[in-house]
Design a protein around this motif. Structure first.
Motif, PDB file in Angstrom:
ATOM      1  N   TYR A 105      11.574  -7.474  77.605  1.00  0.00           N
ATOM      2  CA  TYR A 105      11.849  -6.291  76.795  1.00  0.00           C
ATOM      3  C   TYR A 105      12.693  -5.284  77.582  1.00  0.00           C
ATOM      4  O   TYR A 105      13.614  -4.669  77.034  1.00  0.00           O
ATOM      5  CB  TYR A 105      10.524  -5.665  76.356  1.00  0.00           C
ATOM      6  N   GLU A 114      11.922  -1.262  70.138  1.00  0.00           N
ATOM      7  CA  GLU A 114      10.504  -1.123  70.465  1.00  0.00           C
ATOM      8  C   GLU A 114       9.815  -2.451  70.182  1.00  0.00           C
ATOM      9  O   GLU A 114      10.289  -3.240  69.362  1.00  0.00           O
ATOM     10  CB  GLU A 114       9.872  -0.019  69.621  1.00  0.00           C
ATOM     11  N   LEU A 115       8.694  -2.670  70.857  1.00  0.00           N
ATOM     12  CA  LEU A 115       7.905  -3.881  70.631  1.00  0.00           C
ATOM     13  C   LEU A 115       6.724  -3.559  69.732  1.00  0.00           C
ATOM     14  O   LEU A 115       6.043  -2.549  69.916  1.00  0.00           O
ATOM     15  CB  LEU A 115       7.379  -4.451  71.952  1.00  0.00           C
ATOM     16  N   ARG A 116       6.478  -4.457  68.790  1.00  0.00           N
ATOM     17  CA  ARG A 116       5.310  -4.342  67.924  1.00  0.00           C
ATOM     18  C   ARG A 116       4.605  -5.699  67.938  1.00  0.00           C
ATOM     19  O   ARG A 116       5.248  -6.730  67.662  1.00  0.00           O
ATOM     20  CB  ARG A 116       5.749  -3.977  66.512  1.00  0.00           C
ATOM     21  N   PRO A 117       3.311  -5.728  68.295  1.00  0.00           N
ATOM     22  CA  PRO A 117       2.610  -7.023  68.306  1.00  0.00           C
ATOM     23  C   PRO A 117       2.771  -7.731  66.965  1.00  0.00           C
ATOM     24  O   PRO A 117       2.706  -7.117  65.901  1.00  0.00           O
ATOM     25  CB  PRO A 117       1.152  -6.656  68.559  1.00  0.00           C
ATOM     26  N   HIS A 118       3.010  -9.009  67.035  1.00  0.00           N
ATOM     27  CA  HIS A 118       3.170  -9.840  65.843  1.00  0.00           C
ATOM     28  C   HIS A 118       2.130 -10.946  65.952  1.00  0.00           C
ATOM     29  O   HIS A 118       2.283 -11.885  66.728  1.00  0.00           O
ATOM     30  CB  HIS A 118       4.589 -10.412  65.781  1.00  0.00           C
ATOM     31  N   TYR A 122       5.826 -10.751  69.953  1.00  0.00           N
ATOM     32  CA  TYR A 122       6.160  -9.377  69.594  1.00  0.00           C
ATOM     33  C   TYR A 122       7.357  -9.393  68.667  1.00  0.00           C
ATOM     34  O   TYR A 122       8.288 -10.184  68.855  1.00  0.00           O
ATOM     35  CB  TYR A 122       6.548  -8.558  70.828  1.00  0.00           C
ATOM     36  N   GLU A 123       7.336  -8.493  67.700  1.00  0.00           N
ATOM     37  CA  GLU A 123       8.522  -8.238  66.905  1.00  0.00           C
ATOM     38  C   GLU A 123       9.265  -7.095  67.580  1.00  0.00           C
ATOM     39  O   GLU A 123       8.663  -6.108  68.002  1.00  0.00           O
ATOM     40  CB  GLU A 123       8.155  -7.850  65.484  1.00  0.00           C
ATOM     41  N   THR A 144      11.487  -4.149  67.021  1.00  0.00           N
ATOM     42  CA  THR A 144      11.977  -3.269  65.960  1.00  0.00           C
ATOM     43  C   THR A 144      13.065  -2.387  66.551  1.00  0.00           C
ATOM     44  O   THR A 144      13.007  -2.009  67.718  1.00  0.00           O
ATOM     45  CB  THR A 144      10.840  -2.416  65.369  1.00  0.00           C
ATOM     46  N   SER A 145      14.052  -2.082  65.715  1.00  0.00           N
ATOM     47  CA  SER A 145      15.188  -1.323  66.220  1.00  0.00           C
ATOM     48  C   SER A 145      15.858  -0.558  65.091  1.00  0.00           C
ATOM     49  O   SER A 145      15.732  -0.926  63.928  1.00  0.00           O
ATOM     50  CB  SER A 145      16.193  -2.270  66.873  1.00  0.00           C
ATOM     51  N   ASP A 161      15.538  -9.687  62.026  1.00  0.00           N
ATOM     52  CA  ASP A 161      14.195  -9.784  62.585  1.00  0.00           C
ATOM     53  C   ASP A 161      14.353 -10.458  63.938  1.00  0.00           C
ATOM     54  O   ASP A 161      14.935 -11.546  64.027  1.00  0.00           O
ATOM     55  CB  ASP A 161      13.268 -10.620  61.699  1.00  0.00           C
ATOM     56  N   TYR A 200      12.207 -11.601  67.481  1.00  0.00           N
ATOM     57  CA  TYR A 200      10.875 -11.837  68.024  1.00  0.00           C
ATOM     58  C   TYR A 200      10.974 -12.311  69.471  1.00  0.00           C
ATOM     59  O   TYR A 200      11.812 -13.153  69.800  1.00  0.00           O
ATOM     60  CB  TYR A 200      10.130 -12.906  67.209  1.00  0.00           C
TER      61      TYR A 200
END
Length: 175
Positions: free
Chosen positions: A54, A62-66, A92-93, A95-96, A156, A158
Protein backbone atom coordinates in the motif's frame (compact mmCIF):
# COMPACT_ATOMS: atom_id res chain seq x y z
CA UNK A 1 39.98 -46.17 -7.75
CA UNK A 2 39.48 -47.22 -11.36
CA UNK A 3 36.57 -49.39 -12.44
CA UNK A 4 36.75 -51.78 -9.50
CA UNK A 5 33.30 -52.43 -8.05
CA UNK A 6 32.84 -52.11 -4.33
CA UNK A 7 29.37 -53.44 -3.40
CA UNK A 8 29.53 -52.06 0.13
CA UNK A 9 30.12 -48.54 -1.15
CA UNK A 10 27.30 -48.85 -3.69
CA UNK A 11 24.86 -49.88 -0.96
CA UNK A 12 26.08 -47.03 1.27
CA UNK A 13 25.73 -44.54 -1.59
CA UNK A 14 22.19 -45.75 -2.31
CA UNK A 15 21.29 -45.41 1.37
CA UNK A 16 22.64 -41.86 1.48
CA UNK A 17 20.79 -40.90 -1.72
CA UNK A 18 17.55 -42.43 -0.42
CA UNK A 19 17.90 -40.64 2.93
CA UNK A 20 18.55 -37.30 1.27
CA UNK A 21 15.59 -37.88 -1.03
CA UNK A 22 13.30 -38.54 1.93
CA UNK A 23 14.49 -35.82 4.30
CA UNK A 24 16.19 -33.16 2.25
CA UNK A 25 13.40 -32.37 -0.16
CA UNK A 26 11.11 -29.45 0.51
CA UNK A 27 8.32 -31.34 -1.23
CA UNK A 28 8.36 -34.52 0.83
CA UNK A 29 6.13 -35.15 3.81
CA UNK A 30 9.10 -35.49 6.15
CA UNK A 31 10.38 -32.02 5.31
CA UNK A 32 7.00 -30.36 5.80
CA UNK A 33 6.34 -32.05 9.13
CA UNK A 34 8.88 -29.62 10.56
CA UNK A 35 7.63 -26.72 12.68
CA UNK A 36 6.50 -23.58 10.88
CA UNK A 37 5.44 -20.16 12.02
CA UNK A 38 1.97 -20.03 13.57
CA UNK A 39 -1.13 -18.68 11.86
CA UNK A 40 -0.89 -15.55 14.06
CA UNK A 41 2.68 -14.96 12.89
CA UNK A 42 1.65 -15.63 9.28
CA UNK A 43 -1.22 -13.15 9.62
CA UNK A 44 1.19 -10.51 10.93
CA UNK A 45 3.57 -11.07 8.00
CA UNK A 46 0.71 -10.93 5.46
CA UNK A 47 -0.50 -7.66 7.00
CA UNK A 48 3.04 -6.25 6.95
CA UNK A 49 3.43 -7.10 3.25
CA UNK A 50 0.08 -5.58 2.36
CA UNK A 51 0.92 -2.38 4.25
CA UNK A 52 4.31 -2.18 2.51
CA UNK A 53 2.57 -2.67 -0.83
CA UNK A 54 0.00 0.00 0.00
CA UNK A 55 2.88 2.37 0.79
CA UNK A 56 4.06 2.00 -2.81
CA UNK A 57 0.76 3.08 -4.36
CA UNK A 58 0.27 6.62 -5.66
CA UNK A 59 -0.95 8.95 -2.87
CA UNK A 60 -4.67 9.40 -2.33
CA UNK A 61 -5.77 5.80 -2.00
CA UNK A 62 -7.06 4.17 1.16
CA UNK A 63 -7.36 0.53 2.20
CA UNK A 64 -10.67 -0.98 3.24
CA UNK A 65 -10.81 -4.59 4.47
CA UNK A 66 -12.57 -6.80 1.94
CA UNK A 67 -13.80 -9.94 3.62
CA UNK A 68 -12.37 -11.34 6.80
CA UNK A 69 -8.79 -12.28 7.53
CA UNK A 70 -8.96 -15.99 7.28
CA UNK A 71 -7.21 -19.28 7.35
CA UNK A 72 -7.95 -21.74 4.63
CA UNK A 73 -6.96 -25.41 4.53
CA UNK A 74 -4.07 -26.51 2.37
CA UNK A 75 -6.24 -29.38 1.13
CA UNK A 76 -4.34 -29.75 -2.09
CA UNK A 77 -0.95 -28.27 -1.25
CA UNK A 78 1.16 -27.69 -4.32
CA UNK A 79 4.25 -28.48 -2.28
CA UNK A 80 3.21 -32.11 -1.80
CA UNK A 81 3.28 -31.71 1.97
CA UNK A 82 1.06 -33.28 4.61
CA UNK A 83 -2.56 -32.43 5.33
CA UNK A 84 -3.54 -30.41 8.37
CA UNK A 85 -1.75 -27.25 7.39
CA UNK A 86 -3.47 -23.97 6.54
CA UNK A 87 -2.62 -20.71 4.84
CA UNK A 88 -3.59 -17.19 5.85
CA UNK A 89 -5.16 -14.78 3.40
CA UNK A 90 -6.12 -11.11 3.72
CA UNK A 91 -7.77 -8.88 1.13
CA UNK A 92 -8.16 -5.13 0.94
CA UNK A 93 -10.08 -2.99 -1.47
CA UNK A 94 -8.14 0.09 -2.53
CA UNK A 95 -10.53 3.03 -2.54
CA UNK A 96 -9.53 6.20 -4.30
CA UNK A 97 -10.84 9.46 -5.67
CA UNK A 98 -11.88 9.51 -9.33
CA UNK A 99 -8.71 11.32 -10.39
CA UNK A 100 -6.40 8.80 -8.68
CA UNK A 101 -3.62 7.74 -11.12
CA UNK A 102 -4.54 4.04 -11.25
CA UNK A 103 -2.41 3.59 -14.36
CA UNK A 104 0.68 4.16 -12.18
CA UNK A 105 -0.20 1.50 -9.60
CA UNK A 106 0.87 -1.68 -11.40
CA UNK A 107 4.13 -0.36 -12.87
CA UNK A 108 5.09 1.11 -9.51
CA UNK A 109 4.33 -2.11 -7.67
CA UNK A 110 6.19 -4.19 -10.26
CA UNK A 111 9.30 -2.04 -9.77
CA UNK A 112 9.01 -2.19 -5.97
CA UNK A 113 8.59 -5.96 -5.92
CA UNK A 114 11.50 -6.43 -8.31
CA UNK A 115 13.77 -4.33 -6.04
CA UNK A 116 12.66 -6.47 -3.08
CA UNK A 117 13.60 -9.71 -4.86
CA UNK A 118 10.09 -11.07 -5.42
CA UNK A 119 9.43 -13.59 -8.17
CA UNK A 120 6.53 -12.88 -10.53
CA UNK A 121 4.08 -15.79 -10.52
CA UNK A 122 1.22 -14.23 -12.50
CA UNK A 123 1.62 -11.25 -14.81
CA UNK A 124 -1.54 -10.28 -16.66
CA UNK A 125 -0.88 -6.57 -16.93
CA UNK A 126 -1.76 -6.60 -20.63
CA UNK A 127 -5.42 -7.59 -20.01
CA UNK A 128 -8.42 -5.31 -19.71
CA UNK A 129 -8.67 -6.33 -16.04
CA UNK A 130 -4.98 -6.55 -15.11
CA UNK A 131 -3.48 -8.64 -12.35
CA UNK A 132 0.03 -8.97 -10.99
CA UNK A 133 1.03 -11.53 -8.37
CA UNK A 134 4.43 -12.12 -6.81
CA UNK A 135 6.00 -14.49 -4.31
CA UNK A 136 8.92 -13.90 -2.00
CA UNK A 137 11.41 -16.70 -2.76
CA UNK A 138 12.77 -16.92 0.79
CA UNK A 139 9.53 -17.37 2.72
CA UNK A 140 6.82 -18.17 0.12
CA UNK A 141 4.53 -15.26 1.03
CA UNK A 142 2.52 -13.89 -1.87
CA UNK A 143 1.05 -10.52 -2.72
CA UNK A 144 -1.13 -9.61 -5.67
CA UNK A 145 -3.02 -6.64 -7.02
CA UNK A 146 -6.15 -7.12 -9.12
CA UNK A 147 -7.76 -4.30 -11.09
CA UNK A 148 -11.31 -4.52 -12.43
CA UNK A 149 -12.71 -1.93 -14.82
CA UNK A 150 -16.40 -1.53 -14.05
CA UNK A 151 -18.53 1.22 -15.52
CA UNK A 152 -16.68 3.89 -17.50
CA UNK A 153 -14.38 5.71 -15.12
CA UNK A 154 -14.98 3.21 -12.32
CA UNK A 155 -12.22 0.94 -11.04
CA UNK A 156 -12.12 -1.71 -8.36
CA UNK A 157 -8.61 -2.41 -7.09
CA UNK A 158 -7.80 -5.17 -4.59
CA UNK A 159 -4.62 -6.06 -2.71
CA UNK A 160 -4.41 -9.68 -1.62
CA UNK A 161 -1.76 -11.28 0.55
CA UNK A 162 -1.30 -14.91 1.51
CA UNK A 163 1.09 -17.08 3.43
CA UNK A 164 2.60 -20.41 2.52
CA UNK A 165 1.13 -23.50 4.19
CA UNK A 166 1.76 -23.44 7.95
CA UNK A 167 0.76 -25.52 10.95
CA UNK A 168 -1.91 -23.59 12.91
CA UNK A 169 0.09 -23.76 16.15
CA UNK A 170 3.49 -23.95 14.45
CA UNK A 171 3.91 -27.72 14.87
CA UNK A 172 2.18 -30.73 13.34
CA UNK A 173 -0.92 -31.93 15.15
CA UNK A 174 -0.29 -35.07 17.22
CA UNK A 175 -1.51 -38.13 15.34
Amino acid sequence: MGATRQPGRAVLLLAVVATVGLTGSSCGEGADARPTITTDQAAQRVEQLLRETYGQLPPGAELRPHGDLGTLPCDDPTDGGPAGRVFVEQQYEVTSPLDWPADQALPGLAEHWQRQGYRVIDDQRDRSDPRLAVEHPEDGFRVSVNVYHRAPGSLDVYLIGSSPCVWPQGTPDPQ
